[in-house]
Write an enzyme that holds these catalytic residues in place. Structure first.
Site, PDB file in Angstrom:
ATOM      1  N   SER A 151       0.855  -1.200   0.000  1.00 11.37           N
ATOM      2  CA  SER A 151       0.000   0.000   0.000  1.00 11.37           C
ATOM      3  C   SER A 151       0.883   1.240   0.000  1.00 11.37           C
ATOM      4  CB  SER A 151      -0.872   0.014   1.262  1.00 11.37           C
ATOM      5  OG  SER A 151      -1.518   1.257   1.397  1.00 11.37           O
ATOM      6  N   TYR A 164      -1.509  -1.112  10.575  1.00 12.62           N
ATOM      7  CA  TYR A 164      -1.718  -1.313   9.131  1.00 12.62           C
ATOM      8  C   TYR A 164      -0.479  -0.862   8.359  1.00 12.62           C
ATOM      9  CZ  TYR A 164      -3.826  -1.114   4.475  1.00 12.62           C
ATOM     10  OH  TYR A 164      -4.093  -1.308   3.127  1.00 12.62           O
TER      11      TYR A 164
HETATM   12  N1  LIG Z   1      -8.760  -0.189  -1.109  1.00 18.07           N
HETATM   13  C1  LIG Z   1      -7.678   0.521  -0.898  1.00 18.07           C
HETATM   14  O1  LIG Z   1      -7.692   1.778  -0.887  1.00 18.07           O
HETATM   15  C2  LIG Z   1      -6.361  -0.144  -0.667  1.00 18.07           C
HETATM   16  C3  LIG Z   1      -5.200   0.627  -0.724  1.00 18.07           C
HETATM   17  C4  LIG Z   1      -3.973   0.012  -0.525  1.00 18.07           C
HETATM   18  C5  LIG Z   1      -3.909  -1.345  -0.278  1.00 18.07           C
HETATM   19  N2  LIG Z   1      -5.056  -2.073  -0.212  1.00 18.07           N
HETATM   20  C6  LIG Z   1      -4.929  -3.510   0.042  1.00 18.07           C
HETATM   21  O2  LIG Z   1      -5.571  -4.193  -1.015  1.00 18.07           O
HETATM   22  C7  LIG Z   1      -5.939  -5.490  -0.566  1.00 18.07           C
HETATM   23  C8  LIG Z   1      -7.366  -5.770  -0.993  1.00 18.07           C
HETATM   24  O3  LIG Z   1      -8.228  -4.885  -0.311  1.00 18.07           O
HETATM   25  P1  LIG Z   1      -9.538  -4.274  -0.953  1.00 18.07           P
HETATM   26  O4  LIG Z   1      -9.438  -2.820  -0.822  1.00 18.07           O
HETATM   27  O5  LIG Z   1      -9.813  -4.885  -2.273  1.00 18.07           O
HETATM   28  O6  LIG Z   1     -10.599  -4.728   0.153  1.00 18.07           O
HETATM   29  P2  LIG Z   1     -11.846  -5.736   0.128  1.00 18.07           P
HETATM   30  O7  LIG Z   1     -12.324  -5.766   1.527  1.00 18.07           O
HETATM   31  O8  LIG Z   1     -12.780  -5.371  -0.945  1.00 18.07           O
HETATM   32  O9  LIG Z   1     -11.155  -7.128  -0.248  1.00 18.07           O
HETATM   33  C9  LIG Z   1     -10.364  -7.829   0.666  1.00 18.07           C
HETATM   34  C10 LIG Z   1     -10.729  -9.296   0.589  1.00 18.07           C
HETATM   35  O10 LIG Z   1      -9.872 -10.028   1.483  1.00 18.07           O
HETATM   36  C11 LIG Z   1     -10.656 -11.028   2.088  1.00 18.07           C
HETATM   37  N3  LIG Z   1     -10.063 -11.473   3.353  1.00 18.07           N
HETATM   38  C12 LIG Z   1     -10.003 -10.808   4.533  1.00 18.07           C
HETATM   39  N4  LIG Z   1      -9.450 -11.579   5.469  1.00 18.07           N
HETATM   40  C13 LIG Z   1      -9.136 -12.758   4.874  1.00 18.07           C
HETATM   41  C14 LIG Z   1      -8.551 -13.964   5.333  1.00 18.07           C
HETATM   42  N5  LIG Z   1      -8.193 -14.127   6.607  1.00 18.07           N
HETATM   43  N6  LIG Z   1      -8.365 -14.967   4.441  1.00 18.07           N
HETATM   44  C15 LIG Z   1      -8.747 -14.822   3.155  1.00 18.07           C
HETATM   45  N7  LIG Z   1      -9.330 -13.713   2.671  1.00 18.07           N
HETATM   46  C16 LIG Z   1      -9.524 -12.698   3.526  1.00 18.07           C
HETATM   47  C17 LIG Z   1     -12.011 -10.362   2.317  1.00 18.07           C
HETATM   48  O11 LIG Z   1     -13.037 -11.305   2.539  1.00 18.07           O
HETATM   49  C18 LIG Z   1     -12.174  -9.575   1.034  1.00 18.07           C
HETATM   50  O12 LIG Z   1     -12.857 -10.314   0.058  1.00 18.07           O
HETATM   51  C19 LIG Z   1      -5.701  -5.513   0.940  1.00 18.07           C
HETATM   52  O13 LIG Z   1      -4.467  -6.143   1.203  1.00 18.07           O
HETATM   53  C20 LIG Z   1      -5.596  -4.038   1.285  1.00 18.07           C
HETATM   54  O14 LIG Z   1      -4.809  -3.811   2.437  1.00 18.07           O
HETATM   55  C21 LIG Z   1      -6.282  -1.509  -0.404  1.00 18.07           C
END
Ligand SMILES: NC(=O)c1ccc[n+]([C@@H]2O[C@H](COP(=O)([O-])OP(=O)(O)OC[C@H]3O[C@@H](n4cnc5c(N)ncnc54)[C@H](O)[C@@H]3O)[C@@H](O)[C@H]2O)c1
Length: 270
Positions: A151, A164
């Site tokens: 991130s 985080y």
């Molecule tokens: N959305 C943002 O702005 C952003 C920015 C930087 C990084 N990220 C990272 O991107 C990644 C995806 O996040 P997102 O924004 O798509 O969120 P999201 O919540 O839409 O997707 C995350 C997915 O991970 C799954 N998950 C959570 N815990 C789990 C576990 N123990 N085992 C298996 N699956 C699990 C959830 O069920 C969900 O489907 C994450 O690592 C997040 O930290 C997101």
């Protein structure tokens, strides 16, 4: 002049696992892998209904949902074994499952149980996926690709969400060690670092809808427009494809230039 058609088959015939594949950035990447010719896309998540629906939308012959909680190493091992059994090998894993801080998590009020819970998913979970995917690639003689989600938070300071930020620094460190250690086997390891994307993770955390979140962040990008999960997925496809065949150990930031917002402008200097 011949018409140059855009090449859409960047991962033709490849077999990929996407953790956290049922939602947000993972979901967009599952769809991007399928659109780019992947032979098999395994959606690994704990949201069974969403995961099954997504796999069905791609087609039972090309996509499978497997329940996998990444905090449980046995489930991760079995995810990788089932993928190899189903499709013959593993070429790509996108270690993407992650969660935001549970609470504010400032240093003075650090809830270390919450920290451990988050690290079990965001760091240990990524390490488990990376380990078992790499083992399967080495055993199968596959020069595969491993991509992890870090991130832009890893390169900033905030007044909260300390665990985080720590976790995403950990993912980048893991990616660098793995890229070095696996280079001899021809396995490339890279990260994507998204800026803020209005996924359920973000919308739920800040209590806003998709449009509200996008409006909030839009003025801060250098590029025109809004960061979408698809932009991140496109970068993942690039890192998983031969287009990046000599790229390893890199953290690719996908944020429309948002990180430049701290830049100092010397407008008054002649
Ligand atoms: N959305 C943002 O702005 C952003 C920015 C930087 C990084 N990220 C990272 O991107 C990644 C995806 O996040 P997102 O924004 O798509 O969120 P999201 O919540 O839409 O997707 C995350 C997915 O991970 C799954 N998950 C959570 N815990 C789990 C576990 N123990 N085992 C298996 N699956 C699990 C959830 O069920 C969900 O489907 C994450 O690592 C997040 O930290 C997101």
């Amino acid at each position: 002049m011949a018409n140059a058609k855009p090449c859409k088959n960047k991962v033709q015939d490849k077999v990929a696992i996407v953790t956290g594949g049922a939602s947000g950035i993972g979901e967009a990447t599952v769809l991007a892998f399928a659109e780019n010719g992947a032979r098999g896309v395994v959606i690994a998540d704990i949201q069974d209904e969403k995961g099954h629906k997504l796999a069905e939308s791609i087609g039972a012959n090309r996509s499978t949902y497997i329940h996998c909680d990444v905090t449980d190493e046995n489930q991760v091992k079995s995810l990788v074994e089932s993928t190899v059994q189903l499709y013959g090998q593993l070429d790509i894993i996108f270690c993407n499952a992650g969660v935001m801080s549970f609470g504010k998590q400032t240093v003075l009020d650090f809830d270390l149980d919450s920290h451990d819970k988050l690290f079990a998913i965001n760091v240990r979970g990524v390490a488990a996926c990376l380990k078992h995917a790499a083992r399967a690639m080495v055993e199968g003689g596959v020069k595969g690709n491993i991509i992890c989600t870090a991130s832009t938070a890893a390169s900033v300071v905030r007044d909260m969400h300390t665990d985080y930020i720590m976790s995403k620094c950990g993912v980048i460190a893991l990616m660098k060690c793995a890229s070095y250690q696996l280079s001899g086997q021809g396995i490339r390891v890279n990260c994507v670092s998204p800026g803020t994307v209005a996924t359920p993770l973000v919308c739920e955390k800040i209590g806003m809808g998709v449009e509200e979140v996008e409006k909030l962040f839009e003025p801060h990008y250098c590029l025109e427009g809004v960061l979408k999960a698809k932009h991140v997925a496109d970068a993942v496809v690039f890192l998983a494809s031969e287009d990046s065949e000599f790229v390893t150990g890199q953290n690719v930031v996908v944020d429309g230039g948002y990180h430049f917002h701290g830049i100092i402008k010397y407008d008054h200097v002649e």
